[in-house]
Scaffold this motif. Structure first.
Motif, PDB file in Angstrom:
ATOM      1  N   GLN A 151       0.706  -1.187   0.154  1.00  0.00           N
ATOM      2  CA  GLN A 151       0.088   0.022  -0.078  1.00  0.00           C
ATOM      3  C   GLN A 151       0.736   1.134  -0.101  1.00  0.00           C
ATOM      4  O   GLN A 151       1.855   1.404   0.865  1.00  0.00           O
ATOM      5  N   ASP A 152       0.820   2.055  -0.937  1.00  0.00           N
ATOM      6  CA  ASP A 152       1.364   3.326  -0.796  1.00  0.00           C
ATOM      7  C   ASP A 152       0.170   4.454  -0.814  1.00  0.00           C
ATOM      8  O   ASP A 152      -0.940   4.488  -1.402  1.00  0.00           O
ATOM      9  N   GLN A 153       0.813   5.598  -0.017  1.00  0.00           N
ATOM     10  CA  GLN A 153      -0.020   6.600   0.358  1.00  0.00           C
ATOM     11  C   GLN A 153       0.589   7.742   0.250  1.00  0.00           C
ATOM     12  O   GLN A 153       1.819   8.192   0.904  1.00  0.00           O
ATOM     13  N   TRP A 154      -0.030   8.825  -0.588  1.00  0.00           N
ATOM     14  CA  TRP A 154       0.494  10.168  -0.428  1.00  0.00           C
ATOM     15  C   TRP A 154      -0.638  11.035   0.455  1.00  0.00           C
ATOM     16  O   TRP A 154      -1.876  10.844   0.104  1.00  0.00           O
ATOM     17  N   LYS A 155       0.071  11.975   1.051  1.00  0.00           N
ATOM     18  CA  LYS A 155      -0.945  12.632   1.872  1.00  0.00           C
ATOM     19  C   LYS A 155      -0.490  14.362   1.789  1.00  0.00           C
ATOM     20  O   LYS A 155       0.592  14.297   2.214  1.00  0.00           O
ATOM     21  N   LEU A 156      -1.460  15.059   1.658  1.00  0.00           N
ATOM     22  CA  LEU A 156      -0.883  16.522   1.603  1.00  0.00           C
ATOM     23  C   LEU A 156      -1.842  17.149   2.605  1.00  0.00           C
ATOM     24  O   LEU A 156      -3.138  17.153   2.557  1.00  0.00           O
ATOM     25  N   ASP A 157      -1.216  17.872   3.710  1.00  0.00           N
ATOM     26  CA  ASP A 157      -2.089  18.545   4.739  1.00  0.00           C
ATOM     27  C   ASP A 157      -1.991  20.019   4.531  1.00  0.00           C
ATOM     28  O   ASP A 157      -0.766  20.702   4.261  1.00  0.00           O
ATOM     29  N   LEU A 158      -2.964  20.654   4.551  1.00  0.00           N
ATOM     30  CA  LEU A 158      -3.149  22.271   4.656  1.00  0.00           C
ATOM     31  C   LEU A 158      -3.830  22.690   5.721  1.00  0.00           C
ATOM     32  O   LEU A 158      -5.090  22.105   5.729  1.00  0.00           O
ATOM     33  N   GLU A 201       4.092   7.277   2.078  1.00  0.00           N
ATOM     34  CA  GLU A 201       4.411   6.011   3.054  1.00  0.00           C
ATOM     35  C   GLU A 201       4.036   4.674   2.242  1.00  0.00           C
ATOM     36  O   GLU A 201       3.284   4.750   1.474  1.00  0.00           O
ATOM     37  N   ARG A 202       4.962   3.693   2.445  1.00  0.00           N
ATOM     38  CA  ARG A 202       4.775   2.515   1.827  1.00  0.00           C
ATOM     39  C   ARG A 202       4.702   1.457   3.060  1.00  0.00           C
ATOM     40  O   ARG A 202       5.516   1.386   3.878  1.00  0.00           O
ATOM     41  N   ALA A 203       3.565   0.482   2.711  1.00  0.00           N
ATOM     42  CA  ALA A 203       3.719  -0.548   3.788  1.00  0.00           C
ATOM     43  C   ALA A 203       3.675  -1.753   2.676  1.00  0.00           C
ATOM     44  O   ALA A 203       3.051  -2.018   1.721  1.00  0.00           O
ATOM     45  N   TRP A 204       3.963  -2.860   3.437  1.00  0.00           N
ATOM     46  CA  TRP A 204       3.960  -4.361   2.844  1.00  0.00           C
ATOM     47  C   TRP A 204       3.271  -5.266   3.945  1.00  0.00           C
ATOM     48  O   TRP A 204       3.684  -5.194   4.971  1.00  0.00           O
TER      49      TRP A 204
END
Length: 355
Positions: A151-158, A201-204
């Protein structure tokens, strides 16, 4: 705060209900083409069994995660798994892939140990609040043969840090409602600043191991890495979660608010009946910047010398009941600043609904 003693009892009761629940069609397809909403709360009262507010004292978040998206622009789908990152932490062979997008709104409050005084406390953690929106791009790649998944996740916090984040209002209005003492030192909080943060983030998730096949017990392991950049938090982290239970669902465990590392907002039961488990994990972070300790980026403000290496230990339980997933996580966090008298503990409760 009367909620303290309720967490464990509620958790045990709901797990018992889950174990006896009849199978439903919704359990079989909860993760496929469904969207999810999540409600989370983190508070030191869930762990300390005392009416106190100290350090990371409260977090709230509501989130929505889309159905799998088949209309993403190609460049965005390509971005979901950065080639450079894959050279260091590669994915294996997979034959299934999906992309989702999400949005969340969150709020976090930080206070010193002593909240009764109005005076500035230079040797304690500063008052601070963080109100923000999070935009996410999530990609899952899995193997129908081995059961492994990535699982790959990009997160942008504003968002905003400081008085405009309304930490004083949220904390003291809640205290007024429950009859607790007011926090009197909010005039000494970190000043207003626009916050921009981006993380990847990358999870396996390993193949499932049948630990006790005759009893239906299974186990797996979910290591993950994360890189975060911004004027709110800049750090690199590495962690992992062991799960042990009945019919482990095809997800990545429960999510967290601060810092939002590990887990997934979606869940997919493997079988009818009890998809429930216990988990334990560890996470370490090398921290270059933390606005809640370092203070404002572009002007003078209250601050304290932070520790550059922080680790968390976590223990908890998760269970799926029809179209909902309930989880409780107890977090033990190492000292975050120089002179901190002792390490922290707090609890995290989350409820996810499949729509």
């Amino acid at each position: 705060m009367a909620l303290k003693g309720c967490g464990a009892a509620a958790l045990i009761g709901l797990m018992a209900l889950c174990a006896g629940a009849p199978p439903t069609r919704a359990q079989a397809d909860a993760g496929g083409d469904r969207e999810f909403i999540t409600f989370q709360v983190e508070n030191d009262l869930f762990a300390n069994f005392a009416n106190t507010d100290r350090h990371y004292t409260n977090g709230l978040q509501a989130a929505w995660l889309s159905k799998p998206r088949r209309d993403l622009p190609q460049w965005l789908a390509d971005l979901s798994s950065p080639p450079i990152y894959s050279l260091i932490f590669p994915t294996g062979n997979f034959d299934r892939k999906s992309h989702r997008t999400g949005i969340a709104i969150g709020h976090a409050i930080f206070t010193p140990d002593s909240t009764a005084t109005t005076a500035y406390l230079p040797d304690e953690r500063p008052y601070a609040a963080w109100l923000h929106m999070t935009f996410s791009l999530q990609s899952v790649r899995s193997s129908s043969i081995t059961g492994e998944a990535w699982q790959d996740q990009w997160k942008l916090d504003l968002g905003v840090v400081g008085p405009s984040a309304q930490g004083e209002f949220v904390q003291n209005e809640w205290h007024k409602l429950i009859g607790a003492n007011q926090a009197n030192g909010w005039d000494n909080q970190i000043k207003d600043e626009i916050g921009v943060n981006i993380s990847f983030e990358r999870a396996w998730r390993s193949s499932t191991i049948n630990a006790a096949p005759q009893r239906g017990l299974q186990t797996d392991f979910i290591p993950y890495t994360i890189v975060s950049l911004g004027n709110v938090q800049t750090y690199a982290g590495l962690g992992g979660t062991f799960r042990f239970g009945f019919s482990l669902p095809d997800d990545f465990g429960p999510t967290r608010i601060y810092p939002g590392v590990g887990g997934s907002e979606w869940f997919e039961p493997k079988a009818a009946g009890c998809n429930c488990y216990l988990f334990a994990g560890f996470e370490g972070r090398a921290i270059a910047r933390d606005v809640f300790l370092d203070g404002n980026t572009f002007r003078d403000s209250v601050s304290i010398d932070k520790k550059h290496f922080v680790h968390d230990l976590k223990l908890g339980a998760v269970f799926v009941l029809w179209d909902a997933r309930f989880s409780f996580t107890h977090v033990f966090r190492s000292k975050e600043y120089e002179g901190q008298p002792k390490a922290d503990q707090f609890g995290s409760i989350s409820v996810n609904f499949a729509l």
